[in-house]
Design a protein around this motif. Sequence first.
Motif, PDB file in Angstrom:
ATOM      1  N   ASP A 104      -0.626   4.448  -0.689  1.00  0.00           N
ATOM      2  CA  ASP A 104      -1.551   5.565  -0.612  1.00  0.00           C
ATOM      3  C   ASP A 104      -2.445   5.492   0.743  1.00  0.00           C
ATOM      4  OD1 ASP A 104      -2.787   8.002  -2.931  1.00  0.00           O
ATOM      5  OD2 ASP A 104      -3.475   7.874  -0.902  1.00  0.00           O
TER       6      ASP A 104
ATOM      7  N   ILE B  76       0.844  -1.116  -0.035  1.00  0.00           N
ATOM      8  CA  ILE B  76       0.046  -0.119  -0.039  1.00  0.00           C
ATOM      9  C   ILE B  76       0.993   1.435  -0.037  1.00  0.00           C
ATOM     10  CG2 ILE B  76      -1.612   1.308   1.183  1.00  0.00           C
ATOM     11  CD1 ILE B  76      -3.146  -1.383   0.495  1.00  0.00           C
TER      12      ILE B  76
ATOM     13  N   GLU C 210     -10.738   1.708   1.909  1.00  0.00           N
ATOM     14  CA  GLU C 210     -10.982   0.461   0.868  1.00  0.00           C
ATOM     15  C   GLU C 210     -10.779  -0.822   1.363  1.00  0.00           C
ATOM     16  OE1 GLU C 210     -10.409  -0.755  -3.574  1.00  0.00           O
ATOM     17  OE2 GLU C 210     -10.054   1.194  -3.208  1.00  0.00           O
TER      18      GLU C 210
ATOM     19  N   GLU D 211      -6.203   4.259   0.288  1.00  0.00           N
ATOM     20  CA  GLU D 211      -6.451   2.892   0.338  1.00  0.00           C
ATOM     21  C   GLU D 211      -6.904   2.121   1.471  1.00  0.00           C
ATOM     22  OE1 GLU D 211      -6.955   2.628  -3.300  1.00  0.00           O
ATOM     23  OE2 GLU D 211      -6.551   0.514  -2.642  1.00  0.00           O
TER      24      GLU D 211
END
Lengths: 132, 355
Positions: A81, A79, A87, A84
């Motif tokens: 960002d 990951i 989500e 995210e």
Amino acid sequence: MKEVILKDLNQTREWAGQFAKTLHAPQTIALNGNLGIGKSEIARAIIKTLRGAETIVPSPTFTIVQNYDGISHFDLYRITDESELTEIGLMHAIENDITLIEWPQIAEKYLPKDTINIFIEEFEQARKLIIK
Amino acid sequence: MKEKILCLGIESSCDETSAAVVDSDRNILSHVIYSQVPEHQKYGGVVPELAARAHILAIDEVINKTLSDAGKTISDIDVIAATAGPGLIGGVLVGWMSAVGIAQSTGKPLVAVNHLEGHALVPRLRGASAGDNKTESISVPFPYLLVLASGGHTMILLVSGVGKYELIGQTLDDSAGEAFDKVSKMLGLGYPGGPIVDTRAQSGNKKAFKFPRPLCDKPGCDFSFSGIKTAARTFLAKYTTQYTDEFINDFCASFQASVVDCIINRLGNALHDERVINSAPKTLVVAGGVAKNSAIRSSMEKMATENGMIFAAPPLNLCTDNGAMIAWAGIENYLVGKVVTEPIAPRPRWPLTEL
């Protein structure tokens, strides 16, 4: 702060099993350490203690998260960002589950105050855990 | 029913945005693969956020180009198929919702394909016999014994029909592809690690380093690759200087040999599994991204020969994620009546045993 020296895989599993029994949801555990140091091994031992020795605990590196009925096992290695994190269900997990997080750095500011931070280091021929 | 069925298949569950038009006579009329790998290389892995955004940007063009390359319009297509899981949910949603939109606006039947089923069935579309050198290709008949190995999965499956998959063994921790990617990263070789390590291994000595063979002394068909990764890290921790080419080649060869030995050892046990004996598969198949590996292919081919079986593997471009395998799985499912009849949600987790 507490330090534990674990000489081999058996000791690691034994320690993680004991540690698992002290956990009550919601509880976040951040697992810190280099590639291949044994973060997944500790997560696996915790999950097997709480969900049965026959439970298969595959690496979450590719899938990002694996769920075990009230336990969430994340790997945030890929990951890049922060947007995210919602989500993939991290916030939801933190509020409800026993949440194990490998490579937790990117989520640092979202982790609850009572997060247990485990730092895994190489120590002579063994592993050293520093628990905060 | 028409004699020949045309299917548009869409895949977007990981790196690749891909679409293909395939017919029920095993012809691939067109196939477009838009890979995000160059964007991922700088991060040393798949980046989910990038993945979803890049799929959105690519998908319409990929579908339009696939149709025009095939010389078809959407009205010529009989069936729409797309990956509905498992995978990174952002990417899956992009492809799946595109397929739903096309199916709803045209009234054509829609098939929700399990990504793993795409890999599992593609050897029936193209199962190159004897590696990649022969241009003739066979369609692998049911039943077959399959090693499905990729970045996210490593399993041995008994495939006895469309939707009929028995799990004979699986990884208890890391996938084989993850082991390749992580060792490649430790050596500073880049992403994806599989092809790089394979190439390096061809010039190396596989006996130079002693890697463990986890579980190989135990019964059963399960895999464990995380111990191999840890062994790699422990070896490398002892070397502080720059790695020479010779060191890297030997390291890759030794590491790869341990992965190959594990697969062959586990397959050996699988051949003695009661379910496999009863089903008596005649073909030994490897599929998934790791099936591109030359050492795994040649070792499995040897094993098949020794056991009176035929070895089959898809051509290299159908091993990694691709739209053709989804289109083909769409045709196979359509022909047995498995189409979507009510709205479904894509599934990030979707085991093959839950079809």
